[in-house]
Write an enzyme that holds these catalytic residues in place. Structure first.
Site, mmCIF file in Angstrom:
data_model
loop_
_atom_site.group_PDB
_atom_site.id
_atom_site.type_symbol
_atom_site.label_atom_id
_atom_site.label_comp_id
_atom_site.label_asym_id
_atom_site.label_seq_id
_atom_site.Cartn_x
_atom_site.Cartn_y
_atom_site.Cartn_z
ATOM 1 N N GLU A 150 1.105 -1.671 4.485
ATOM 2 C CA GLU A 150 1.636 -0.311 4.370
ATOM 3 C C GLU A 150 2.962 -0.184 5.111
ATOM 4 O O GLU A 150 3.053 -0.504 6.292
ATOM 5 C CB GLU A 150 0.642 0.705 4.928
ATOM 6 C CG GLU A 150 1.103 2.127 4.729
ATOM 7 C CD GLU A 150 -0.001 3.129 5.004
ATOM 8 O OE1 GLU A 150 0.073 4.215 4.437
ATOM 9 O OE2 GLU A 150 -0.929 2.823 5.776
ATOM 10 N N HIS A 173 0.863 -1.188 0.000
ATOM 11 C CA HIS A 173 0.000 0.000 0.000
ATOM 12 C C HIS A 173 0.901 1.241 0.000
ATOM 13 O O HIS A 173 1.166 1.846 1.035
ATOM 14 C CB HIS A 173 -0.906 -0.019 1.232
ATOM 15 C CG HIS A 173 -1.909 1.087 1.260
ATOM 16 N ND1 HIS A 173 -3.177 0.934 0.761
ATOM 17 C CD2 HIS A 173 -1.828 2.359 1.695
ATOM 18 C CE1 HIS A 173 -3.842 2.057 0.917
ATOM 19 N NE2 HIS A 173 -3.034 2.949 1.486
ATOM 20 N N ASP A 210 -1.961 -10.243 1.717
ATOM 21 C CA ASP A 210 -1.215 -9.401 0.776
ATOM 22 C C ASP A 210 -2.196 -8.707 -0.165
ATOM 23 O O ASP A 210 -2.382 -9.099 -1.307
ATOM 24 C CB ASP A 210 -0.214 -10.246 -0.002
ATOM 25 C CG ASP A 210 0.784 -9.399 -0.755
ATOM 26 O OD1 ASP A 210 0.783 -8.163 -0.575
ATOM 27 O OD2 ASP A 210 1.579 -9.964 -1.525
#
Length: 123
Positions: free
Chosen positions: A73, A16, A64
């Protein structure tokens, strides 16, 4: 599985991260223009090699998925300890200006300092 991007054979592929998920095609995308890649199920076109992601949940499951930012992230707070530990491991006897014993001295305490103890009681 490694939670450090690019380390080993099995590492997160749907990080992310804007720089990792938007293709490098010499076009500029606005903030909302990049959203179409956020929901994509394809792996990131770019790797943020060395970034450590959030990692698994309390049951050691890792999802994932770019939309599941708790897992995928890379954050400054999450990577700071890793970077500090790796820096201290790379310091050898040569003088690089890093003292392993005082590397965290500049980090302010989380809580106010405790007051000094009172003097001993005397009857």
């Amino acid at each position: 599985m490694s939670y450090i991007v690019g380390y080993g054979d099995k590492f997160p592929r749907h990080v992310h991260h804007r720089g990792a998920s938007i293709p490098h095609n010499k076009r500029r995308y606005s903030c909302t223009g990049g959203w179409k890649w956020k929901d994509s199920s394809k792996p990131n076109p770019n790797n943020v090699t060395g970034a450590m992601v959030g990692g698994p949940d309390r049951f050691d499951h890792f999802h994932d998925s770019r939309n599941n930012y708790s897992y995928t992230e890379p954050t400054l707070a999450g990577n700071a300890g890793l970077v500090a530990a790796l820096v201290s491991l790379t310091v050898t006897d040569a003088n690089y200006g890093i003292d392993k014993n005082s590397i965290f001295e500049a980090v302010p305490p989380l809580y106010p300092q405790s007051p000094p103890p009172p003097p001993p009681w005397r009857p």
